[in-house]
Design a protein around this motif. Structure first.
Motif, PDB file in Angstrom:
ATOM      1  N   THR A  89       0.867  -1.172   0.000  1.00  0.00           N
ATOM      2  CA  THR A  89       0.000   0.000   0.000  1.00  0.00           C
ATOM      3  C   THR A  89       0.899   1.216   0.000  1.00  0.00           C
ATOM      4  O   THR A  89       1.863   1.256   0.769  1.00  0.00           O
ATOM      5  CB  THR A  89      -0.889  -0.008   1.265  1.00  0.00           C
ATOM      6  OG1 THR A  89      -1.610  -1.234   1.259  1.00  0.00           O
ATOM      7  CG2 THR A  89      -1.862   1.142   1.278  1.00  0.00           C
ATOM      8  N   ASN A  90       0.645   2.197  -0.881  1.00  0.00           N
ATOM      9  CA  ASN A  90       1.540   3.352  -0.909  1.00  0.00           C
ATOM     10  C   ASN A  90       1.152   4.359   0.163  1.00  0.00           C
ATOM     11  O   ASN A  90       0.208   4.158   0.925  1.00  0.00           O
ATOM     12  CB  ASN A  90       1.627   3.968  -2.305  1.00  0.00           C
ATOM     13  CG  ASN A  90       0.374   4.703  -2.713  1.00  0.00           C
ATOM     14  OD1 ASN A  90      -0.518   4.940  -1.909  1.00  0.00           O
ATOM     15  ND2 ASN A  90       0.305   5.073  -3.971  1.00  0.00           N
ATOM     16  N   VAL A  91       1.867   5.469   0.194  1.00  0.00           N
ATOM     17  CA  VAL A  91       1.705   6.417   1.286  1.00  0.00           C
ATOM     18  C   VAL A  91       0.308   7.043   1.316  1.00  0.00           C
ATOM     19  O   VAL A  91      -0.161   7.497   2.342  1.00  0.00           O
ATOM     20  CB  VAL A  91       2.839   7.471   1.218  1.00  0.00           C
ATOM     21  CG1 VAL A  91       2.642   8.418   0.070  1.00  0.00           C
ATOM     22  CG2 VAL A  91       2.980   8.214   2.524  1.00  0.00           C
ATOM     23  N   GLN A  92      -0.380   7.040   0.175  1.00  0.00           N
ATOM     24  CA  GLN A  92      -1.749   7.572   0.156  1.00  0.00           C
ATOM     25  C   GLN A  92      -2.790   6.503   0.532  1.00  0.00           C
ATOM     26  O   GLN A  92      -3.980   6.729   0.392  1.00  0.00           O
ATOM     27  CB  GLN A  92      -2.094   8.115  -1.233  1.00  0.00           C
ATOM     28  CG  GLN A  92      -1.651   9.548  -1.433  1.00  0.00           C
ATOM     29  CD  GLN A  92      -0.271   9.604  -2.028  1.00  0.00           C
ATOM     30  OE1 GLN A  92       0.136   8.690  -2.746  1.00  0.00           O
ATOM     31  NE2 GLN A  92       0.464  10.662  -1.759  1.00  0.00           N
ATOM     32  N   GLU A 100       5.370   6.896  -5.214  1.00  0.00           N
ATOM     33  CA  GLU A 100       5.395   5.565  -4.607  1.00  0.00           C
ATOM     34  C   GLU A 100       6.340   5.442  -3.411  1.00  0.00           C
ATOM     35  O   GLU A 100       6.495   4.360  -2.860  1.00  0.00           O
ATOM     36  CB  GLU A 100       5.763   4.514  -5.661  1.00  0.00           C
ATOM     37  CG  GLU A 100       4.855   4.492  -6.879  1.00  0.00           C
ATOM     38  CD  GLU A 100       3.406   4.128  -6.553  1.00  0.00           C
ATOM     39  OE1 GLU A 100       3.161   3.525  -5.497  1.00  0.00           O
ATOM     40  OE2 GLU A 100       2.514   4.478  -7.345  1.00  0.00           O
ATOM     41  N   GLU A 101       7.008   6.520  -3.044  1.00  0.00           N
ATOM     42  CA  GLU A 101       7.939   6.462  -1.909  1.00  0.00           C
ATOM     43  C   GLU A 101       7.457   7.422  -0.822  1.00  0.00           C
ATOM     44  O   GLU A 101       7.131   8.574  -1.123  1.00  0.00           O
ATOM     45  CB  GLU A 101       9.352   6.913  -2.341  1.00  0.00           C
ATOM     46  CG  GLU A 101       9.952   6.140  -3.496  1.00  0.00           C
ATOM     47  CD  GLU A 101      10.458   4.764  -3.094  1.00  0.00           C
ATOM     48  OE1 GLU A 101      10.765   4.554  -1.900  1.00  0.00           O
ATOM     49  OE2 GLU A 101      10.532   3.892  -3.977  1.00  0.00           O
ATOM     50  N   ASP A 102       7.447   6.964   0.416  1.00  0.00           N
ATOM     51  CA  ASP A 102       6.985   7.821   1.510  1.00  0.00           C
ATOM     52  C   ASP A 102       7.835   9.090   1.631  1.00  0.00           C
ATOM     53  O   ASP A 102       7.323  10.174   1.851  1.00  0.00           O
ATOM     54  CB  ASP A 102       7.069   7.071   2.854  1.00  0.00           C
ATOM     55  CG  ASP A 102       6.109   5.895   2.892  1.00  0.00           C
ATOM     56  OD1 ASP A 102       5.429   5.664   1.876  1.00  0.00           O
ATOM     57  OD2 ASP A 102       6.049   5.213   3.928  1.00  0.00           O
ATOM     58  N   ASP A 103       9.151   8.906   1.513  1.00  0.00           N
ATOM     59  CA  ASP A 103      10.050  10.040   1.717  1.00  0.00           C
ATOM     60  C   ASP A 103      10.932  10.238   0.483  1.00  0.00           C
ATOM     61  O   ASP A 103      11.032   9.346  -0.356  1.00  0.00           O
ATOM     62  CB  ASP A 103      10.926   9.763   2.944  1.00  0.00           C
ATOM     63  CG  ASP A 103      11.301  11.052   3.652  1.00  0.00           C
ATOM     64  OD1 ASP A 103      11.106  12.137   3.074  1.00  0.00           O
ATOM     65  OD2 ASP A 103      11.802  10.960   4.787  1.00  0.00           O
ATOM     66  N   PHE A 104      11.596  11.375   0.387  1.00  0.00           N
ATOM     67  CA  PHE A 104      12.502  11.584  -0.755  1.00  0.00           C
ATOM     68  C   PHE A 104      13.760  10.734  -0.578  1.00  0.00           C
ATOM     69  O   PHE A 104      14.090  10.303   0.531  1.00  0.00           O
ATOM     70  CB  PHE A 104      12.855  13.070  -0.892  1.00  0.00           C
ATOM     71  CG  PHE A 104      13.633  13.642   0.251  1.00  0.00           C
ATOM     72  CD1 PHE A 104      15.013  13.526   0.305  1.00  0.00           C
ATOM     73  CD2 PHE A 104      12.986  14.282   1.298  1.00  0.00           C
ATOM     74  CE1 PHE A 104      15.740  14.042   1.369  1.00  0.00           C
ATOM     75  CE2 PHE A 104      13.700  14.807   2.370  1.00  0.00           C
ATOM     76  CZ  PHE A 104      15.080  14.685   2.403  1.00  0.00           C
ATOM     77  N   ILE A 105      14.451  10.513  -1.692  1.00  0.00           N
ATOM     78  CA  ILE A 105      15.672   9.700  -1.669  1.00  0.00           C
ATOM     79  C   ILE A 105      16.849  10.625  -1.946  1.00  0.00           C
ATOM     80  O   ILE A 105      16.822  11.391  -2.922  1.00  0.00           O
ATOM     81  CB  ILE A 105      15.614   8.617  -2.775  1.00  0.00           C
ATOM     82  CG1 ILE A 105      14.379   7.726  -2.570  1.00  0.00           C
ATOM     83  CG2 ILE A 105      16.878   7.790  -2.825  1.00  0.00           C
ATOM     84  CD1 ILE A 105      14.082   6.844  -3.780  1.00  0.00           C
ATOM     85  N   SER A 106      17.868  10.567  -1.112  1.00  0.00           N
ATOM     86  CA  SER A 106      19.072  11.356  -1.341  1.00  0.00           C
ATOM     87  C   SER A 106      20.076  10.475  -2.087  1.00  0.00           C
ATOM     88  O   SER A 106      20.302   9.336  -1.699  1.00  0.00           O
ATOM     89  CB  SER A 106      19.647  11.804   0.007  1.00  0.00           C
ATOM     90  OG  SER A 106      20.855  12.472  -0.187  1.00  0.00           O
TER      91      SER A 106
END
Ligand code: AHM
Ligand code: MG
Length: 334
Positions: free
Chosen positions: A59-62, A94-100
């Motif tokens: 389940t994605n963040v939404q 599709e990702e809860d947080d940003f990726i560095s």
């Protein structure tokens, strides 16, 4: 000036110098999106043939079920941009947080961040209806040489340096802007090359198509209800035609070519609408404005909204300029 039948690769090189930051980094980034688009296109086109459709179980963040192809597209776009080491950060639907992103030898030297909806309208996949990828590109605001922070992603749409979409339709196309008009490239699947097929795309100033999920009608604000009634009224060039695919990229693409308006308003069920400001509305708004169209939340320009969170939603009205202005007029009157 753009020439038909030019390949996307040639077009990128030819137009690199007209971009104000000419390091070539943005060109390499668009090239990597082109590559990932081909890979995802290949997989999307196989969807009916192999057992790849259906919820992946996550389940994605939404809180929505993810389809397997959402996951696939997300992975491919992120992998391609990460491996080629051309961006310092990615945020995805599709990702809860940003990726560095940082490779050891580069030490956070890259200047661009990308926000992406890897497969928009994915509920349409298992019924063989067009879906799309949407992307938005910014220069980072934090210093080069340090890890990216949320501030690099929470920029107003008016700071975008490039934006675009890929439409996996009857043909596969990339449509994008770097702030100097909108150009569309169609994939020749036989040889895997995108060709400039739609140079300098423009929204007709007026249109006759309105695109909205009318199933939500009773929950819409009064201004939108009144505007829908206006679209349906027998007067002048009305009634307009109603067309709603339920796949933003496809609805936008058709409306840009034929003239029309797309609306996902807020409703009594959904106080900010459904669509996400940073990787759905802002890139589409940038494209719309670059093609002489308009994008608004009903009252304000989409690209002037100050973002407060990565997955923020916002009401969205976008398309032919006169139509969007008419809808805004109804919103203000109600
Ligand atoms: P998604 O990112 O979960 O695919 O949702 C976005 C999509 C848009 O492409 C489309 O215009 C809209 O949701 C359709 O929503 P609805 O089914 O509520 O009309
Ligand atoms: Mg989406």
């Amino acid at each position: 000036m753009s020439r038909k039948n030019q390949t996307l690769g040639e077009f990128i090189i030819e137009n690199q110098s007209s971009f104000k930051y000419t390091s070539g980094e943005l060109s390499r980034l668009i090239n990597s999106i082109r590559l990932a688009a081909k890979v995802v296109n290949h997989e999307v086109n196989k969807a009916g043939l192999v057992d790849i459709i259906g919820a992946a179980g996550d389940t994605n963040v939404q809180g929505e079920d993810q389809q397997k192809l959402d996951v696939y597209a997300n992975t491919k776009f992120i992998q391609t941009m990460t491996k080629r080491n051309i961006v310092c950060g990615i945020a995805s639907e599709e990702e809860d947080d940003f990726i560095s992103i940082n490779s050891q030898d580069e030490n956070h030297q890259n200047k661009y961040v990308v926000l992406i909806d890897p497969l928009d309208g994915s509920s349409n996949i298992d019924v063989n209806v067009s879906v799309g990828t949407i992307f938005s590109i910014y220069r980072r605001v934090t210093p080069v040489g340090t890890p990216v922070t949320i501030d690099d992603f929470l920029q107003k749409g008016n700071q975008q340096v490039a934006a675009g979409y890929i439409i996996y339709g009857t043909s596969t196309m990339i449509v994008y802007t770097t702030g100097d008009g909108v150009n569309g490239f169609t994939l020749n699947p036989a040889i895997g090359t995108f060709y400039l097929s739609h140079p300098d795309m423009q929204f007709p100033k007026d249109g006759k198509i309105y695109s909205v999920n009318e199933g939500n009608y009773i929950h819409f604000p009064q201004g939108i209800k009144n505007y829908i009634k206006y679209c349906q009224m027998e007067e002048g060039d009305r009634p307009y035609t109603s067309r709603y695919i339920g796949s933003l990229v496809s609805d936008f693409h058709r409306n840009m070519i034929k003239g029309g308006i797309y609306m996902y308003p807020k409703s009594s069920k959904n106080s900010n609408g459904k669509l996400r400001l940073l990787y759905e509305c802002n890139p589409m708004a940038f494209l719309a404005e670059q093609a002489n169209g308009k994008a608004s939340d009903g009252f304000n320009r989409i690209m002037d909204i100050e973002p407060t969170e990565l997955h923020q939603r916002v009401p969205f009205i976008c398309g032919s300029k006169n139509m969007v202005e008419k809808a805004e007029e109804f919103m203000k009157k109600a």
